[in-house]
Design a protein around this motif. Structure first.
Motif, short mmCIF file in Angstrom:
data_model
loop_
_atom_site.label_atom_id
_atom_site.label_comp_id
_atom_site.label_asym_id
_atom_site.label_seq_id
_atom_site.Cartn_x
_atom_site.Cartn_y
_atom_site.Cartn_z
N SER A 1 0.84 -1.20 0.00
CA SER A 1 0.00 0.00 0.00
C SER A 1 0.88 1.25 0.00
O SER A 1 0.52 2.27 -0.60
N GLU B 1 -7.64 3.28 3.25
CA GLU B 1 -6.25 3.71 3.50
C GLU B 1 -5.84 4.93 2.68
O GLU B 1 -4.85 5.56 2.97
N GLU C 1 -7.16 -2.87 -4.69
CA GLU C 1 -6.55 -3.49 -3.50
C GLU C 1 -7.28 -4.80 -3.22
O GLU C 1 -8.45 -4.96 -3.59
MG LIG Z 1 -1.99 -2.84 2.15
#
Ligand SMILES: [Mg+2]
Ligand SMILES: Nc1ncnc2c1ncn2[C@@H]1O[C@H](COP(=O)(O)OP(=O)(O)OP(=O)(O)O)[C@@H](O)[C@H]1O
Length: 505
Positions: A163, A193, A362
């Motif tokens: 990430s 995130e 993701e």
């Molecule tokens: Mg991640």
């Protein structure tokens, strides 16, 4: 700088292998690039292994029997470092060729200049800057086209920096100038995130909020769904789909939500059983609250009011749209949103109605799983993986379980960035789906540190280990368990203390 001399060994020098003795006092690391001149040009090689030798200790009988070797001889003066190197290519008149002749024993091995290495690896002056080559202070600047157009996969076990690297990539895409070519960026953010991009960062941290927007909710327009698409989220039988299809066709051009569609079904002539089942399914979908008569994408950046948009208006060159999926607990609702948005985006891209686009996904293994598992989003992403390059709609799939990720999609990703992986099944899968990875390189993946990565595929001429650069954007930190538990109890204590005071008043 000279660092050693090629030596003669049973296996080399050959065009694919040579060893060299490292000069006293010189430092060199495994996975470092070196150069040596051959009759073809400048040969660039990668150090694959380093061995220490000492002829005094080569013979077990001597080592065991003569326990005073160190007093008798200057044994430490006979310790040598031998590096084993794999030639990668030869630079000859500005071109990179496959090596066909070996260097000679006695040839001087040298460190490689940054500029030479950068050109050799195929980096671009104004490319995507994601870090530096491991063991070299050479910036990694990847070509936008080569990295993204034919899709990118970011694979690694949990906590190794996927990430973080994704944020670095996003920064690079947002910072690009119009004249260098900019793409629109969309992220499906499972854990919320990336919402920090659209927020005002603390003082001293680069502010990206002007080029990012957070989608907090969405209304999918029911009239734009076909019966087949609706059936992907329910368990409609073939008969039910056919009946629903008839109703939808008759309503063409009208606005309706699922309740209204359900009522239309009730008013039609069809078998009672089919009618009841359809009504039930449609009302169930209606209760999901993510459907409406018309499309509505609801955004809200911190400290600002909610805004309503059409998807088409939101997607612009040099801008990030974050779909915060952490708001939805149901995986079915989450899948519905991802499918509808992706389908619309790809459709608009095919018709040239939005800018060239990069979609970051993701937890990709949940949306594009390998095997028979029926997940509604799978066919959509497999279609983009196959056809996206023609329409400049690229995918970045991010996953901590490569083995669970669709092989179709993985093999269509022409560039792979792989960080630390230790699971042997995942390693095997990566070895099979990433071109140009040797067994030795694969083994190195198990010992990478957080933030270190291997880049393979179209974006680089040869597989290269890199250290991801520091991010510039604000990293929204999730507190750890100890910290959060302590904070919770402190707040409870404070509340209690206040309660006691109040009781006294
Ligand atoms: Mg991640
Ligand atoms: N290049 C880097 N430099 C400094 N810190 C890093 C770097 N990469 C990752 N980190 C730190 O390591 C931690 C884990 O990184 P990250 O969240 O990116 O991992 P991940 O691979 O996405 O994990 P998961 O699979 O659980 O999502 C974070 O706290 C992050 O700040």
């Amino acid at each position: 700088m000279d660092i050693g001399k090629v030596i003669s060994t049973p296996d080399g020098p050959s065009p694919s292998f040579f060893a060299f003795a490292i000069a006293k006092g010189k430092k060199i690391s495994k996975d470092q690039f070196v150069r040596v001149s051959t009759e073809e040009g400048t040969m660039v090689a990668m150090v694959e292994n380093i061995i220490k030798t000492n002829r005094y200790y080569a013979n077990p009988e001597t080592v065991v029997e003569a326990d005073n070797l160190e007093q008798l001889f200057h044994v430490d003066e006979w310790e040598f470092l031998i590096a084993e190197a794999m030639p990668l290519g030869v630079i000859s008149s500005g071109q990179v060729l496959r090596p066909t002749v070996p260097p000679s024993p006695g040839d001087m091995v040298q460190t490689i200049e940054g500029e030479v290495l950068s050109k050799f690896l195929g980096f671009r002056e104004r490319g995507i800057h994601i870090g530096q080559v491991l063991h070299h202070s050479v910036p990694v600047r990847l070509s936008l086209t080569k990295t993204f157009q034919k899709h990118l996969a970011i694979l690694a076990m949990s906590g190794s920096g996927k990430s973080y690297l994704t944020s670095v990539l996003v920064e690079e895409l947002l910072k690009r100038k119009k004249e260098d070519g900019r793409v629109a960026v969309v992220i499906f953010d499972t854990h919320g995130e990336y919402t920090g991009f659209a927020e005002k960062p603390p003082a001293g941290v680069k502010d990206f909020s002007g080029s990012a927007v957070n989608v907090v909710d969405i209304r999918i327009p029911v009239p734009r769904l076909t019966a087949r698409e609706i059936s992907a989220f329910t368990s409609l039988s073939a008969v039910q789909v056919a009946e629903l299809d008839k109703v939808i066709r008759e309503l063409e051009g009208q606005l309706y939500d699922f309740r209204e569609l359900a009522e239309e079904v009730l008013a039609r002539k069809m078998a009672d059983k089919t009618k009841k089942a359809l009504y039930r399914w449609l009302m169930e979908l209606h209760s999901q609250r993510i459907f409406a008569r018309q499309e509505d994408i609801i955004t809200r950046n911190e400290g600002e009011k909610e805004e309503h948009h059409l998807l088409k208006e939101l997607v612009r060159p040099g801008r990030l749209v974050v779909f915060d999926l952490s708001n939805y607990l149901s995986t079915r609702v989450r899948d519905l949103i991802v499918l509808w948005v992706t389908k619309e985006l790809f459709g608009m891209r095919r018709r040239g109605e939005v800018a060239p686009l990069t979609i970051f996904l993701e937890e990709a293994h949940n949306f594009i799983p390998e095997g028979e598992q029926e997940v509604p989003t799978k066919w959509m992403f497999e279609t983009i993986a196959r056809e996206g390059r023609k329409f400049l709609c690229s995918l970045v799939v991010i996953s901590q379980r490569p083995i669970k990720l669709s092989t179709t999609v993985l093999s269509q990703c022409n560039t792979h960035i792989i960080m630390r992986v230790t699971n042997p099944y995942d390693l095997k899968h990566i070895g099979e789906s990433s071109e140009g990875i040797t067994q030795k390189t694969l083994k190195s993946l198990t010992s990478l540190q957080v933030g270190e990565a291997l880049v393979v595929g179209e974006a680089v001429r040869y597989p290269v280990f890199i250290k991801v650069r520091q991010r510039e954007s604000w990293e929204k930190k999730f507190s750890d368990l100890e910290e959060e538990a302590r904070r919770y109890e402190e707040s409870m204590d404070a509340e209690k203390a206040e309660g006691v005071e109040e009781a006294f008043l």
